[in-house]
Design a protein around this motif. Structure first.
Motif, mmCIF file in Angstrom:
data_model
loop_
_atom_site.group_PDB
_atom_site.id
_atom_site.type_symbol
_atom_site.label_atom_id
_atom_site.label_comp_id
_atom_site.label_asym_id
_atom_site.label_seq_id
_atom_site.Cartn_x
_atom_site.Cartn_y
_atom_site.Cartn_z
ATOM 1 N N PHE A 84 0.980 -1.143 0.111
ATOM 2 C CA PHE A 84 0.050 0.050 0.067
ATOM 3 C C PHE A 84 0.974 1.266 0.057
ATOM 4 N N TYR A 85 2.115 1.177 0.875
ATOM 5 C CA TYR A 85 2.991 2.159 0.856
ATOM 6 C C TYR A 85 3.640 2.777 -0.469
ATOM 7 N N ALA A 86 4.223 1.698 -1.097
ATOM 8 C CA ALA A 86 4.839 1.708 -2.318
ATOM 9 C C ALA A 86 3.700 2.021 -3.537
ATOM 10 N N GLY A 87 2.537 1.381 -3.270
ATOM 11 C CA GLY A 87 1.675 1.599 -4.513
ATOM 12 C C GLY A 87 1.025 3.349 -4.476
ATOM 13 N N SER A 88 0.870 3.667 -3.321
ATOM 14 C CA SER A 88 0.490 4.950 -3.297
ATOM 15 C C SER A 88 1.303 6.192 -3.837
ATOM 16 N N ARG A 89 2.583 5.683 -3.595
ATOM 17 C CA ARG A 89 3.872 6.542 -4.119
ATOM 18 C C ARG A 89 3.903 6.326 -5.766
ATOM 19 N N LEU A 90 3.479 5.109 -6.142
ATOM 20 C CA LEU A 90 3.518 4.942 -7.487
ATOM 21 C C LEU A 90 2.213 5.268 -8.224
ATOM 22 N N ASN A 91 1.276 5.680 -7.576
ATOM 23 C CA ASN A 91 -0.047 5.951 -8.072
ATOM 24 C C ASN A 91 -0.559 5.016 -8.698
ATOM 25 N N LEU A 92 -0.653 3.726 -8.576
ATOM 26 C CA LEU A 92 -0.988 2.578 -8.963
ATOM 27 C C LEU A 92 -2.722 2.608 -8.913
ATOM 28 N N SER A 93 -3.386 2.266 -10.171
ATOM 29 C CA SER A 93 -4.853 2.158 -10.103
ATOM 30 C C SER A 93 -5.163 0.622 -10.098
ATOM 31 N N ILE A 94 -6.225 0.446 -9.163
ATOM 32 C CA ILE A 94 -6.807 -0.945 -8.768
ATOM 33 C C ILE A 94 -8.247 -1.118 -9.713
ATOM 34 N N SER A 95 -8.201 -1.898 -10.635
ATOM 35 C CA SER A 95 -9.516 -2.587 -11.154
ATOM 36 C C SER A 95 -10.301 -3.402 -10.273
ATOM 37 N N TRP A 96 -11.678 -3.395 -10.705
ATOM 38 C CA TRP A 96 -12.325 -4.208 -9.734
ATOM 39 C C TRP A 96 -11.975 -5.763 -9.607
ATOM 40 N N TYR A 97 -11.267 -6.267 -10.684
ATOM 41 C CA TYR A 97 -10.709 -7.911 -10.647
ATOM 42 C C TYR A 97 -9.570 -8.023 -10.089
ATOM 43 N N ASP A 98 -9.027 -6.897 -9.818
ATOM 44 C CA ASP A 98 -7.496 -7.040 -9.322
ATOM 45 C C ASP A 98 -7.411 -7.879 -7.824
ATOM 46 N N PRO A 99 -8.284 -7.727 -7.021
ATOM 47 C CA PRO A 99 -8.267 -8.512 -5.715
ATOM 48 C C PRO A 99 -8.365 -9.925 -6.054
ATOM 49 N N PHE A 100 -9.145 -10.372 -6.994
ATOM 50 C CA PHE A 100 -9.346 -11.919 -7.447
ATOM 51 C C PHE A 100 -7.928 -12.088 -7.965
ATOM 52 N N VAL A 101 -7.399 -11.254 -8.874
ATOM 53 C CA VAL A 101 -6.249 -11.861 -9.517
ATOM 54 C C VAL A 101 -4.970 -11.821 -8.473
ATOM 55 N N PHE A 102 -4.944 -11.082 -7.510
ATOM 56 C CA PHE A 102 -4.105 -10.851 -6.452
ATOM 57 C C PHE A 102 -4.074 -12.152 -5.418
ATOM 58 N N ILE A 103 -5.156 -12.594 -5.245
ATOM 59 C CA ILE A 103 -5.387 -13.946 -4.606
ATOM 60 C C ILE A 103 -4.780 -14.987 -5.178
ATOM 61 N N MET A 104 -5.163 -15.223 -6.610
ATOM 62 C CA MET A 104 -4.548 -16.083 -7.302
ATOM 63 C C MET A 104 -3.135 -16.109 -7.517
ATOM 64 N N MET A 105 -2.596 -15.125 -7.471
ATOM 65 C CA MET A 105 -1.001 -14.723 -7.725
ATOM 66 C C MET A 105 -0.582 -15.086 -6.443
ATOM 67 N N VAL A 106 -1.065 -14.752 -5.238
ATOM 68 C CA VAL A 106 -0.586 -15.196 -3.926
ATOM 69 C C VAL A 106 -0.590 -16.685 -3.679
ATOM 70 N N PHE A 107 -1.550 -17.277 -3.946
ATOM 71 C CA PHE A 107 -1.736 -18.715 -3.600
ATOM 72 C C PHE A 107 -0.665 -19.387 -4.705
ATOM 73 N N GLY A 108 -0.608 -18.867 -5.908
ATOM 74 C CA GLY A 108 0.372 -19.475 -6.826
ATOM 75 C C GLY A 108 1.649 -19.514 -6.352
ATOM 76 N N GLY A 109 2.043 -18.214 -5.837
ATOM 77 C CA GLY A 109 3.475 -18.082 -5.282
ATOM 78 C C GLY A 109 3.956 -19.015 -4.151
ATOM 79 N N ALA A 110 2.634 -18.952 -3.086
ATOM 80 C CA ALA A 110 2.597 -19.805 -1.911
ATOM 81 C C ALA A 110 2.970 -21.306 -2.288
ATOM 82 N N PHE A 111 2.231 -21.873 -3.327
ATOM 83 C CA PHE A 111 2.319 -23.311 -3.916
ATOM 84 C C PHE A 111 3.802 -23.465 -4.521
ATOM 85 N N VAL A 112 4.154 -22.348 -5.220
ATOM 86 C CA VAL A 112 5.515 -22.672 -5.807
ATOM 87 C C VAL A 112 6.673 -22.988 -4.670
#
Length: 261
Positions: A129-157
């Motif tokens: 959140f800190y880095a994203g606010s400084r980078l002015n990142l925009s978030i789409s409605w589906y990004d939380p679902f993509v985030f969860i998918m990526m997180v579990f993918g990384g954990a499984f790796v």
């Protein structure tokens, strides 16, 4: 359904045990946060001497580090099997595990849980959140679902790699230092792979794919379109490596000779 019930029963017992010694639990959580803070300070010190690292800004690398902490926290909470060889093979506790009508790996995961590691998720989200606010990142409605998918993918790796390493113990019960070494190699996934030479980049992508824990999935949220193909491979790599590791574990169990032999 049986496995889900057993899981929550173990979690309940774990929480009762840990809450009996609350000060110890608080100290552990604090030490984990302190360790993560030291790593973050290291990144800040590096960027005191340069504005960019192979085209990546300070805030982008901080974002990658924050993302890395989230799947790593899940891995640390449920796949704490770094001492599998010594505890279950050399000391013979695998004999006890195999007498129960539940999958052996599932039992070991439950026995070795460290749920306080999950607090790393909040640390990671805070850093992102800190880095994203400084980078002015925009978030789409589906990004939380993509985030969860990526997180579990990384954990499984991460889980797949370390379960695979633990499986080697079924063939060789001699004490080995490969686990600590692999933990150190895993830290390379916190940084952009293009800062390494081609050999290391290949290893971190296809042999020991720690890059799928941090930099590749983070690239999607950072808008690095040249890395999108790798980013969306993250859940596939996670499922693939975890499946291979479970397959090898099941074969390894059949080779287990017992503590008395």
């Amino acid at each position: 359904m049986t496995y889900i019930t057993i899981f929550f029963q173990y979690v309940a017992q774990y929480l009762k045990t840990r809450l009996t010694y609350r000060v110890d639990m608080v100290i552990e959580i604090f030490s984990d946060i302190l360790f993560q803070a030291v790593n973050l300070i290291f990144i800040l010190v590096v960027f005191d001497h340069t504005e960019f690292l192979s085209g990546w800004s300070r805030d982008e690398i901080i974002f990658i580090y924050g993302f890395f902490l989230v799947p790593f926290a899940i891995f640390g909470a449920f796949f704490n099997i770094w001492d599998f060889n010594e505890r279950y093979i050399v000391k013979g506790e695998m004999d006890r595990i195999l007498t129960r009508p539940i999958h052996s790996l599932f039992q070991i995961i439950l026995e070795r849980m460290e749920l306080e590691s999950l607090f790393g998720i909040f640390t990671g989200l805070g850093v992102m959140f800190y880095a994203g606010s400084r980078l002015n990142l925009s978030i789409s409605w589906y990004d939380p679902f993509v985030f969860i998918m990526m997180v579990f993918g990384g954990a499984f790796v991460y889980a797949g790699i370390f379960v695979l390493l633990a499986s080697i113990s079924f063939w060789s019960d001699s004490p080995t230092s490969i686990m600590p070494m692999m933990y150190n190699i895993g830290n390379y996934g916190r940084y952009p792979v293009d800062i390494y030479n081609n050999v290391i980049r290949f290893i971190l992508t296809w042999i020991l794919p720690f890059a799928f824990v941090g930099v590749y999935p983070s690239a999607y949220f950072l808008g690095r379109q040249e890395w999108y193909g790798y980013a969306f491979l993250t859940p596939i790599m996670g499922i693939l490596f975890l499946s291979i590791s479970i397959f090898m574990w099941n074969i390894g169990v059949t080779k287990y000779r017992g503590a008395g032999n």
